[in-house]
Structure formats: structure tokens, C-alpha cells
Design an enzyme around this catalytic site. Structure first.
Site, PDB file in Angstrom:
ATOM      1  N   LYS A 191       0.860  -1.190   0.000  1.00  0.00           N
ATOM      2  CA  LYS A 191       0.000   0.000   0.000  1.00  0.00           C
ATOM      3  C   LYS A 191       0.892   1.236   0.000  1.00  0.00           C
ATOM      4  CE  LYS A 191      -3.190   2.642   2.976  1.00  0.00           C
ATOM      5  NZ  LYS A 191      -4.063   2.641   4.169  1.00  0.00           N
ATOM      6  N   ASP A 232      -2.349  10.246   3.516  1.00  0.00           N
ATOM      7  CA  ASP A 232      -3.752   9.874   3.718  1.00  0.00           C
ATOM      8  C   ASP A 232      -4.433  10.887   4.639  1.00  0.00           C
ATOM      9  OD1 ASP A 232      -6.203   8.676   4.055  1.00  0.00           O
ATOM     10  OD2 ASP A 232      -5.460   7.042   5.334  1.00  0.00           O
ATOM     11  N   LYS A 261      -9.650  13.112   8.262  1.00  0.00           N
ATOM     12  CA  LYS A 261      -9.158  12.695   9.584  1.00  0.00           C
ATOM     13  C   LYS A 261      -9.093  13.907  10.512  1.00  0.00           C
ATOM     14  CE  LYS A 261      -6.224   8.788   8.186  1.00  0.00           C
ATOM     15  NZ  LYS A 261      -6.954   7.719   8.888  1.00  0.00           N
ATOM     16  N   GLU A 321      -9.374   3.832   2.223  1.00  0.00           N
ATOM     17  CA  GLU A 321      -8.909   3.936   0.842  1.00  0.00           C
ATOM     18  C   GLU A 321      -7.867   2.874   0.490  1.00  0.00           C
ATOM     19  OE1 GLU A 321      -7.579   5.532   3.298  1.00  0.00           O
ATOM     20  OE2 GLU A 321      -5.483   5.048   2.931  1.00  0.00           O
ATOM     21  N   ARG A 353      -7.657  -0.307   1.110  1.00  0.00           N
ATOM     22  CA  ARG A 353      -8.203  -1.554   0.579  1.00  0.00           C
ATOM     23  C   ARG A 353      -8.684  -1.385  -0.856  1.00  0.00           C
ATOM     24  NH1 ARG A 353     -12.527  -1.854   5.354  1.00  0.00           N
ATOM     25  NH2 ARG A 353     -10.812  -0.697   6.300  1.00  0.00           N
TER      26      ARG A 353
HETATM   27  N1  BES Z   1      -3.998   4.580   6.894  1.00  0.00           N
HETATM   28  C1  BES Z   1      -5.125   4.357   7.728  1.00  0.00           C
HETATM   29  C2  BES Z   1      -4.824   3.348   8.840  1.00  0.00           C
HETATM   30  C3  BES Z   1      -3.866   3.801   9.912  1.00  0.00           C
HETATM   31  C4  BES Z   1      -4.338   4.380  11.075  1.00  0.00           C
HETATM   32  C5  BES Z   1      -2.510   3.592   9.770  1.00  0.00           C
HETATM   33  C6  BES Z   1      -3.458   4.769  12.066  1.00  0.00           C
HETATM   34  C7  BES Z   1      -1.636   3.974  10.755  1.00  0.00           C
HETATM   35  C8  BES Z   1      -2.088   4.563  11.893  1.00  0.00           C
HETATM   36  C9  BES Z   1      -6.290   3.821   6.898  1.00  0.00           C
HETATM   37  O1  BES Z   1      -6.362   4.272   5.606  1.00  0.00           O
HETATM   38  C10 BES Z   1      -7.533   4.269   7.594  1.00  0.00           C
HETATM   39  O2  BES Z   1      -7.770   5.427   7.625  1.00  0.00           O
HETATM   40  N2  BES Z   1      -8.285   3.323   8.117  1.00  0.00           N
HETATM   41  C11 BES Z   1      -9.492   3.629   8.785  1.00  0.00           C
HETATM   42  C12 BES Z   1     -10.523   2.655   8.294  1.00  0.00           C
HETATM   43  C13 BES Z   1     -11.927   2.977   8.707  1.00  0.00           C
HETATM   44  C14 BES Z   1     -12.413   4.242   8.025  1.00  0.00           C
HETATM   45  C15 BES Z   1     -12.801   1.799   8.331  1.00  0.00           C
HETATM   46  C16 BES Z   1      -9.247   3.465  10.284  1.00  0.00           C
HETATM   47  O3  BES Z   1      -8.485   2.574  10.661  1.00  0.00           O
HETATM   48  O4  BES Z   1      -9.785   4.244  11.047  1.00  0.00           O
HETATM   49 ZN    ZN Z   2      -4.617   4.850   4.721  1.00  0.00          ZN
HETATM   50 MN    MN Z   3      -7.406   6.097   5.430  1.00  0.00          MN
END
Ligand code: BES
Ligand code: ZN
Ligand code: MN
Length: 485
Positions: A250, A255, A262, A334, A336
Site C-alpha cells: 500500500k 492519507d 481525519k 482507501e 483496501r
Molecule cells: N492509513 C489508515 C490506517 C492507519 C491508522 C494507519 C493509524 C496507521 C495509523 C487507513 O487508511 C484508515 O484510515 N483506516 C481507517 C478505516 C476505517 C475508516 C474503516 C481506520 O483505521 O480508522
Molecule cells: Zn490509509
Molecule cells: Mn485512510
């Protein structure tokens, strides 16, 4: 530079002498140690000043040279993680700061001890200080002339090379997101493979992604002014008949969450979101430097998830390369989406024997496992077992999470074939994300590493890692490729 020598010479300006507790209490020191030094150690041991407790440091001066005693406690109580930490600590201590030639003398010779010492030095003293003015004039520990006493083994030099690849991956993650763009990553990969005839690459840019129908990947990048890229490196080190193992990373260069933005406190570290791609690129560097005899595809799905007038929107239904339609319930899920297209593209066009994807995929994985173990999900017990073995051998830790048929319920959508958000909300987010990916593997043998927690250290330290990127997954995957076909 790190060299190996089978016998200690005690002729460097600095020496680190590793001593187990019982060696101290029984006055058992390595041969070749000058008599005066031997007497001095005895003296501080008898006086109870140096007992050889775990990580105890004691400096001695002899003939204008510095010798630092490093206690290990009893060997049976010493974990190889702790040994790495002790070695890091002594190498960063003030006793050795100004000394450029250092000999490290272990208390015993074994492969795991040598590995721990090399990694304690190479990984433990790594620092991302490019933007700290005062750091530029200091000699870095890794630029010093370091000799480790260990029987000559090919494996020793290989461990040093793999550490170089880990630190290469760390640099990619630590650098600003506006530097490590998709163009930058493409160039970095090009530079790595240059001159190696058995390695070639294919890059799909926006135009090609459109023509071939990788709509999920394109959608994630829609708000960005940078090009989305699917980079596929073919590494042909094995026999002509052997199928490829595909590593898919990935590569979200940043992000923000997209329109599901976020919040403060969660967005600041999101340059780390290309940690999976960095791991794949680091492992590619290992493969080249070790002259790995395997056929491997190194794949990076690169995009930037930012907000803008063109951003993709929550609630919409998208088509995918596989033909499955996807409900975008949340633009922050995103990773996935990019990986789903990359996985189906690789499966359909290269028919790999195995796929292992690596991704900073879910915050839920951090809730489940914390920061010391990445999440491993696989439908194949044999592949999962081998990855766990490699994880244990390299201290690049992974812990398996379950995958089972009922999980398919959790990614069902009312309006599309699949949904990018698991349900019920907040339940098992790491494994529902993995289930989403699984549905694009078309039954190829598959494993998934969620390195969201392990790829980055936010404040202070973790194990032998300092602030910033850890290069999570590079040691694990390199070991896996070396030992399995
Ligand atoms: N890149 C993030 C996951 C992440 C979170 C990596 C904290 C490192 C530290 C991923 O894209 C994400 O935002 N995931 C969301 C998914 C949710 C919206 C289903 C998450 O984990 O909150
Ligand atoms: Zn991400
Ligand atoms: Mn994300």
C-alpha cells in the site's frame, strides 16, 4: 562500515566487551585481553562496581584506549530483543561518541547473537536527522569503522545488507510526503534496479490505469494533483518454471482521509501510509543486494488521498478492475480500494503462485495488537506458518488474526457487490478489511500483513527503534523469500 573478524584483537581505540553475569563472577574473560585490563575488570568486579547486570555499562581506560564493559545478565534470561537494545545503548553512549574505530566482542558466538548485535548497531543507531542542522557535522555510528567478532559466515554480511534495506525503507517513509510523491517513488525504484538484467519494471500511470479499468485506484487519487501509479517490478532470479511470489504494498504517499477527513491527532503522521510500499521497495533492495534466487513481483499501488473539488465521495458506488462494484461507505478506507485493484490486476495478468500484501491498513489492528506485532491474516495455514517462522527468526514481529467464512457477511452492501467499511461498526476492523482484500484474490494463496502499528514510532522509542519509521516487514519478507520457494 561493519566488518567481521573471527578473533578479538583489542587494538581499536574503542572496544565493547559483552559479559554475561556468570563470566563476571567467575572471572572468565576472552583470550587475548591484555593482563592489565583483565586485572582492572577483576578489580571492579570484586569491588561490586561491575556485576554484569543486563545492560550495565562500565568504562575502563587502558593505554589511551576506551574499553566499555557491557553486562548481559544471565544468558538464559536474555532475549535477543533486549540484546539489540543493550547494543544500541552502548553504541550511543557518551563513552564511544568521539571514537571512530570500535571492536565489539560478544560473550559467545552464535548466529542469533551476531544478528542481534548487527541489528542493534545498524537499526538501533539509525536516526532521521536530515532536517536537524546541528546533526549534520556529527559522524553517524554507521559511518564508523566497526568490527564485530564472529566466525566468518556468509550470513553475517547478508544481515548487514538487509539492515541497509530496512534503513532505506525507513528513509522513504520518514521523508516529507511532498518529497516522496509517486514520481519520486518510481524514480527510486528505477534507480534500484538499474543495471540488473534479471529485473524489469512496468508502470501504469493515470492514462493506463483508466484504459485498463483500475477505477478504485483512480478514485482514491482523484483529489490529488499527482499521478496515481501502479508499479510492478519483475524480479527473475529463480528458475524459468517457478511461479512468482507477488509482494503488494500500500503506497498512500499521504492519507488525509479524503472527504471523510481525519481529525487533528490522527492526520499528522499520515506520511507513514506508504509504509507497505516502502517495505516492498526495501525488500526489493534486499533481493538485489543478496542476489536472491527467486522469482518475485514487487508491486506498489501508489496514490494520495487528499481533499479537493475532484475528490471521490462517500456513499458512491464504483466499479473495480475485477468487475465487482464497491460501495464507498468511507473515503478513509482507501487502502483496501487501491490494494483490491492492484491484487486483481496482478492475479489476472501474472498468475502468481502466492500473494503477500503489506499495508498500513487499519487503526483497528493497533487496537487489537498494539505497536509491537503486525497483524497477519491468511487463508493458508502453511504460508501463515512460514511467515510466523520468519517473523520469529528476524524479530520483525507478526501475530496471526483469524479469517473465516462468516466474515463475508461483514462487507455486504445494500447497493453494491461489496462495501469498503466493515459491519457492525467498530467490530474487528482489521479482519473485515482483510476480508475485503481476500475477495479480490480469486483464490490465489494469499497472506496479508497489517503494519499500521509497527511501521512507525510516534513519540520516543520502541524496542531498539527511535522516533519515526521502523522499516517493518523488510526483515520478515526478506527472510521468508530467502528460505521458501
Ligand atoms: N492509513 C489508515 C490506517 C492507519 C491508522 C494507519 C493509524 C496507521 C495509523 C487507513 O487508511 C484508515 O484510515 N483506516 C481507517 C478505516 C476505517 C475508516 C474503516 C481506520 O483505521 O480508522
Ligand atoms: Zn490509509
Ligand atoms: Mn485512510
Amino acid at each position: 562500515m561493519i566488518k567481521f573478524s573471527s578473533k578479538p584483537n583489542f587494538d581499536k581505540d574503542g572496544t565493547v566487551l559483552l559479559l554475561e553475569k556468570s563470566q563476571v563472577s567467575q572471572n572468565r574473560f576472552p583470550g587475548g585481553l591484555p593482563d592489565e585490563v583483565r586485572d582492572a575488570i577483576k578489580h571492579v568486579a570484586d569491588a561490586g562496581q561491575f556485576t554484569g547486570e543486563k545492560c550495565q555499562m562500565f568504562p575502563l581506560l587502558h593505554d589511551g584506549r576506551t574499553l566499555v564493559l557491557l553486562g548481559l545478565g544471565e544468558f538464559r534470561d536474555l532475549s535477543m530483543t533486549k540484546l539489540r537494545i543493550c547494543v544500541k545503548t552502548v553504541m550511543q553512549s557518551g563513552f564511544l561518541r568521539k571514537i571512530n574505530a570500535i571492536e565489539v566482542v560478544p560473550s559467545r558466538d552464535s548466529e542469533e547473537v551476531t544478528r542481534a548485535i548487527v541489528e542493534g548497531i545498524c537499526l538501533g543507531t539509525y536516526r532521521w536527522d536530515k532536517y536537524i542542522a546541528s546533526a549534520q557535522s556529527e559522524t553517524k555510528a554507521l559511518d564508523k569503522d566497526i568490527t564485530i567478532c564472529a566466525n566468518k559466515r556468509k550470513a553475517n554480511d547478508n544481515i548487514v545488507k538487509v539492515c541497509g534495506a530496512v534503513n532505506f525503507a525507513r528513509d522513504l517513509v520518514n521523508e516529507n510526503a511532498d518529497v516522496t510523491t509517486s514520481d519520486y517513488l518510481e524514480k527510486a525504484i528505477k534507480k534500484l534496479i538499474k543495471g540488473h538484467k534479471h529485473v524489469s519494471m512496468q508502470v501504469l500511470n493515470k492514462k493506463e490505469l483508466k484504459a485498463k479499468g483500475l477505477h478504485l485506484h483512480l478514485a482514491v487519487n482523484q483529489g490529488s494533483r499527482r499521478e496515481p501509479k501502479l508499479v510492478i517490478v519483475k524480479y527473475n532470479g529463480g528458475s524459468k518454471k517457478a511461479k512468482y511470489t507477488a509482494l503488494v504494498g500500500k503506497g498512500l504517499t499521504y492519507d488525509t482521509g479524503g472527504l471523510n477527513l481525519k481529525p487533528t491527532g490522527h492526520i499528522e503522521s499520515m506520511k507513514l501510509d506508504m509504509g507497505g510500499a516502502a517495505c516492498v521497495i526495501g525488500t526489493l533492495k534486499s533481493a538485489i543486494d543478496l542476489n536472491l534466487k527467486r522469482n518475485v513481483l514487487f508491486v506498489c499501488g501508489i496514490a494520495e488521498n487528499v481533499t479537493g473539488a475532484a475528490s471521490y465521495k462517500p456513499g458512491e458506488v464504483l466499479n473495480s478492475y475485477s468487475g465487482k462494484t464497491v460501495e464507498v461507505a468511507n473515503t478513509d478506507a482507501e487502502g483496501r480500494l487501491v490494494l483490491a485493484d492492484a491484487i486483481s490486476y496482478v492475479v489476472r495478468n501474472y498468475k502468481p503462485g502466492k500473494i503477500i500484501d503489506v499495508a498500513t491498513l487499519t487503526g483497528a489492528c493497533i487496537v487489537a495488537l498494539g505497536f509491537d506485532y503486525c497483524g497477519l491474516v491468511s487463508t493458508d495455514d502453511s504460508l501463515a506458518g512460514k511467515l510466523i517462522q520468519s517473523s520469529k527468526a528476524t524479530d520483525d514481529r507478526a501475530w496471526r488474526l483469524p479469517m473465516y467464512p462468516e466474515l463475508s457477511e461483514s462487507v455486504k452492501s445494500q447497493i453494491a457487490d461489496i462495501r469498503n467499511l466493515g459491519s457492525p461498526k467498530g467490530a474487528g476492523g482489521a479482519i473485515t478489511a482483510a476480508e475485503f482484500l481476500r475477495q479480490f484474490t480469486e483464490d490465489t494463496t494469499w497472506a496479508h500483513l497489517d503494519i499500521a502499528g509497527t511501521s512507525y514510532v510516534e513519540n520516543g522509542k520502541r524496542q531498539y527503534f527511535g522516533h519515526g519509521a521502523t522499516g517493518a516487514g523488510v526483515r520478515l519478507l526478506t527472510h521468508y523469500l530467502q528460505h521458501n520457494s
